[in-house]
Design a protein around this motif. Sequence first.
Motif, PDB file in Angstrom:
ATOM      1  N   ASN A 153       0.865  -1.187   0.000  1.00 44.74           N
ATOM      2  CA  ASN A 153       0.000   0.000   0.000  1.00 44.74           C
ATOM      3  C   ASN A 153       0.899   1.234   0.000  1.00 44.74           C
ATOM      4  N   TRP A 154       0.362   2.332  -0.466  1.00 46.57           N
ATOM      5  CA  TRP A 154       1.182   3.542  -0.563  1.00 46.57           C
ATOM      6  C   TRP A 154       1.498   4.115   0.809  1.00 46.57           C
ATOM      7  N   GLN A 155       0.603   3.890   1.786  1.00 50.53           N
ATOM      8  CA  GLN A 155       0.820   4.459   3.118  1.00 50.53           C
ATOM      9  C   GLN A 155       2.118   3.958   3.757  1.00 50.53           C
ATOM     10  N   SER A 156       2.448   2.697   3.523  1.00 54.94           N
ATOM     11  CA  SER A 156       3.645   2.128   4.134  1.00 54.94           C
ATOM     12  C   SER A 156       4.924   2.534   3.408  1.00 54.94           C
ATOM     13  N   MET A 157       4.774   3.191   2.253  1.00 53.62           N
ATOM     14  CA  MET A 157       5.937   3.483   1.426  1.00 53.62           C
ATOM     15  C   MET A 157       6.210   4.971   1.226  1.00 53.62           C
ATOM     16  N   CYS A 158       5.359   5.868   1.745  1.00 57.38           N
ATOM     17  CA  CYS A 158       5.523   7.288   1.411  1.00 57.38           C
ATOM     18  C   CYS A 158       6.821   7.879   1.972  1.00 57.38           C
ATOM     19  N   SER A 159       7.204   7.525   3.195  1.00 53.65           N
ATOM     20  CA  SER A 159       8.450   8.068   3.742  1.00 53.65           C
ATOM     21  C   SER A 159       9.661   7.491   3.026  1.00 53.65           C
ATOM     22  N   PHE A 160       9.556   6.202   2.644  1.00 51.46           N
ATOM     23  CA  PHE A 160      10.625   5.544   1.893  1.00 51.46           C
ATOM     24  C   PHE A 160      10.790   6.229   0.541  1.00 51.46           C
ATOM     25  N   ASP A 161       9.671   6.549  -0.096  1.00 48.45           N
ATOM     26  CA  ASP A 161       9.701   7.233  -1.393  1.00 48.45           C
ATOM     27  C   ASP A 161      10.401   8.580  -1.275  1.00 48.45           C
ATOM     28  N   GLY A 162      10.209   9.243  -0.140  1.00 47.53           N
ATOM     29  CA  GLY A 162      10.821  10.554   0.072  1.00 47.53           C
ATOM     30  C   GLY A 162      12.329  10.520   0.173  1.00 47.53           C
ATOM     31  N   LEU A 163      12.907   9.317   0.351  1.00 50.37           N
ATOM     32  CA  LEU A 163      14.366   9.178   0.427  1.00 50.37           C
ATOM     33  C   LEU A 163      14.994   9.041  -0.962  1.00 50.37           C
ATOM     34  N   SER A 164      14.152   9.057  -1.994  1.00 52.14           N
ATOM     35  CA  SER A 164      14.607   8.857  -3.385  1.00 52.14           C
ATOM     36  C   SER A 164      15.294   7.506  -3.562  1.00 52.14           C
ATOM     37  N   ALA A 165      14.763   6.510  -2.850  1.00 50.86           N
ATOM     38  CA  ALA A 165      15.341   5.163  -2.921  1.00 50.86           C
ATOM     39  C   ALA A 165      14.733   4.319  -4.022  1.00 50.86           C
ATOM     40  N   PHE A 166      13.607   4.797  -4.596  1.00 48.88           N
ATOM     41  CA  PHE A 166      12.882   3.999  -5.576  1.00 48.88           C
ATOM     42  C   PHE A 166      13.246   4.397  -7.007  1.00 48.88           C
ATOM     43  N   SER A 167      13.153   3.425  -7.889  1.00 46.78           N
ATOM     44  CA  SER A 167      13.375   3.693  -9.307  1.00 46.78           C
ATOM     45  C   SER A 167      12.299   4.636  -9.835  1.00 46.78           C
ATOM     46  N   THR A 168      12.699   5.521 -10.711  1.00 46.95           N
ATOM     47  CA  THR A 168      11.753   6.425 -11.374  1.00 46.95           C
ATOM     48  C   THR A 168      11.658   6.120 -12.873  1.00 46.95           C
ATOM     49  N   ARG A 169      12.017   4.912 -13.240  1.00 46.00           N
ATOM     50  CA  ARG A 169      11.963   4.491 -14.644  1.00 46.00           C
ATOM     51  C   ARG A 169      10.520   4.111 -14.998  1.00 46.00           C
ATOM     52  N   ILE A 170       9.654   5.111 -15.043  1.00 48.02           N
ATOM     53  CA  ILE A 170       8.229   4.838 -15.199  1.00 48.02           C
ATOM     54  C   ILE A 170       7.793   4.647 -16.651  1.00 48.02           C
ATOM     55  N   SER A 171       8.666   4.921 -17.583  1.00 49.47           N
ATOM     56  CA  SER A 171       8.294   4.744 -18.990  1.00 49.47           C
ATOM     57  C   SER A 171       8.096   3.276 -19.339  1.00 49.47           C
ATOM     58  N   ASN A 172       8.770   2.395 -18.618  1.00 48.98           N
ATOM     59  CA  ASN A 172       8.608   0.959 -18.827  1.00 48.98           C
ATOM     60  C   ASN A 172       8.739   0.262 -17.474  1.00 48.98           C
ATOM     61  N   PRO A 173       7.641   0.158 -16.715  1.00 49.52           N
ATOM     62  CA  PRO A 173       7.691  -0.381 -15.358  1.00 49.52           C
ATOM     63  C   PRO A 173       8.336  -1.760 -15.250  1.00 49.52           C
ATOM     64  N   GLN A 174       8.088  -2.615 -16.233  1.00 52.20           N
ATOM     65  CA  GLN A 174       8.598  -3.979 -16.139  1.00 52.20           C
ATOM     66  C   GLN A 174      10.105  -4.060 -16.350  1.00 52.20           C
ATOM     67  N   GLN A 175      10.711  -2.960 -16.779  1.00 54.24           N
ATOM     68  CA  GLN A 175      12.162  -2.932 -16.925  1.00 54.24           C
ATOM     69  C   GLN A 175      12.832  -2.063 -15.852  1.00 54.24           C
ATOM     70  N   ALA A 176      12.063  -1.663 -14.845  1.00 52.96           N
ATOM     71  CA  ALA A 176      12.583  -0.722 -13.851  1.00 52.96           C
ATOM     72  C   ALA A 176      13.501  -1.377 -12.823  1.00 52.96           C
ATOM     73  N   SER A 177      13.200  -2.628 -12.452  1.00 52.41           N
ATOM     74  CA  SER A 177      14.046  -3.320 -11.473  1.00 52.41           C
ATOM     75  C   SER A 177      15.199  -3.979 -12.207  1.00 52.41           C
ATOM     76  N   ARG A 178      16.425  -3.510 -11.929  1.00 53.70           N
ATOM     77  CA  ARG A 178      17.590  -3.918 -12.726  1.00 53.70           C
ATOM     78  C   ARG A 178      18.762  -4.306 -11.821  1.00 53.70           C
ATOM     79  N   PRO A 179      18.637  -5.365 -11.045  1.00 53.13           N
ATOM     80  CA  PRO A 179      19.753  -5.774 -10.189  1.00 53.13           C
ATOM     81  C   PRO A 179      21.036  -5.988 -10.982  1.00 53.13           C
ATOM     82  N   PHE A 180      22.127  -5.478 -10.425  1.00 55.97           N
ATOM     83  CA  PHE A 180      23.481  -5.616 -10.963  1.00 55.97           C
ATOM     84  C   PHE A 180      23.714  -4.838 -12.262  1.00 55.97           C
ATOM     85  N   ASP A 181      22.716  -4.121 -12.746  1.00 52.36           N
ATOM     86  CA  ASP A 181      22.864  -3.379 -13.996  1.00 52.36           C
ATOM     87  C   ASP A 181      23.507  -2.006 -13.729  1.00 52.36           C
TER      88      ASP A 181
END
Length: 407
Positions: A196-224
């Motif tokens: 849920n978004w409520q549990s993630m809003c403070s985490f989002d504020g740390l800029s820890a999340f990917s912002t590759r929103i043009s292609n969500p399924q390619q956003a998680s890129r371990p080791f890349d």
Amino acid sequence: MSLPYKVAITGIGAISVLGITLDEISNSLKQGKSGIAIDPERTELGFESPLTGMIRGFSSKDWLNKKQRRSMPDYTIQAYAASVQALSQSGLKSEDIQNDESGLIFGCDSSCIAALEQVNLLTTRGATSLIGSGTIFRSMTSNITMNLNTLFKTKGAAWTISSACSSGGHAVGQAFNLIASGQQERIICGGAQEINWQSMCSFDGLSAFSTRISNPQQASRPFDSERDGLIPSGGAAAIILERYDLAEKRGANILGFITGYGFSSDGEHLAVPSDTGLARAGAKALKQAGLYPSDIDYICAHATSTIAGDAAEAQNIKSLFNGCSPRISSTKSMTGHELWMSGASQVVYTTLMHQGGFIAPNINLKSIDSNSEGLNIITKTDNSGPRNALLNSAGFGGTNSCLVLSF
């Protein structure tokens, strides 16, 4: 260290962004299918990243009635559903687990939405007496085990482990140790994480999340080399662990074994992982399993697609596996980071890989990061399943868990 009893995996279950049945999850793993999407509500609320893992097709009403659900947030109902799946596969009947030798251990480190709900109810209704009795249980971190204990009527171990993103791994590891030492005969163990978004809003504020929103399924890129952050995710995973001799005696289908569990803490930084912590935990797990690094043919990496985290894990793997080249992939490339659930879901995913005779790919790896060069990271499905696998999980505060699965 030799322990008196072997510990078998006799059942697995999961409610995942990869699917809500084991067949769906296995197919997604084999095909390298992502479960990441954009949440429009997060966009409207001003999140830097609206990306999230998304569970599709799951209805709480299919599993429990309204009265039962009153004390359970969504992730606990998902943990119940995953446990029912696992119990069904194990062949254990209700009466087989309603005794002192059967327990519950789950990993979970927060219950954000329930705490917010009770505050909103007070504001709306204007009196604490009107909040409702179920909310106190919904807001407790131990919500999963207290509810499942009541539903399954187990009478042994019943507690929740809270250790950030290694919670699920430690829950499985402790269940393994209790059975291997003879203190319990069987344990339903696992991990769960609310989406849920409520549990993630403070985490989002740390800029820890990917912002590759043009292609969500390619956003998680371990080791890349072009990874730009993790994607939050969740759900629930459950595993039935049993004393092997008892499981064999009742004719259970043995899916695999937990043969080693290692743990460590970094003792350094609150949020930045060390170059030694996971390697020390992995060495302990291998020693307990009676294996050498060269015996491991697959590493299910923790790798969450963060700059510092992936680099540190790569260094730990190189240190522990110096001269060896096990296959490596991070299922988080497909699921996003399942947080408290992730250490347990790795057990489910790796067991499914063994059953299907494949290794899931580390998708979205286009250009390997310099820190990870030299590692045998699998970018396409490998049609040979794992024999001995090491599962890494790590969490904030520098807490590490490593499990060895043998098939």
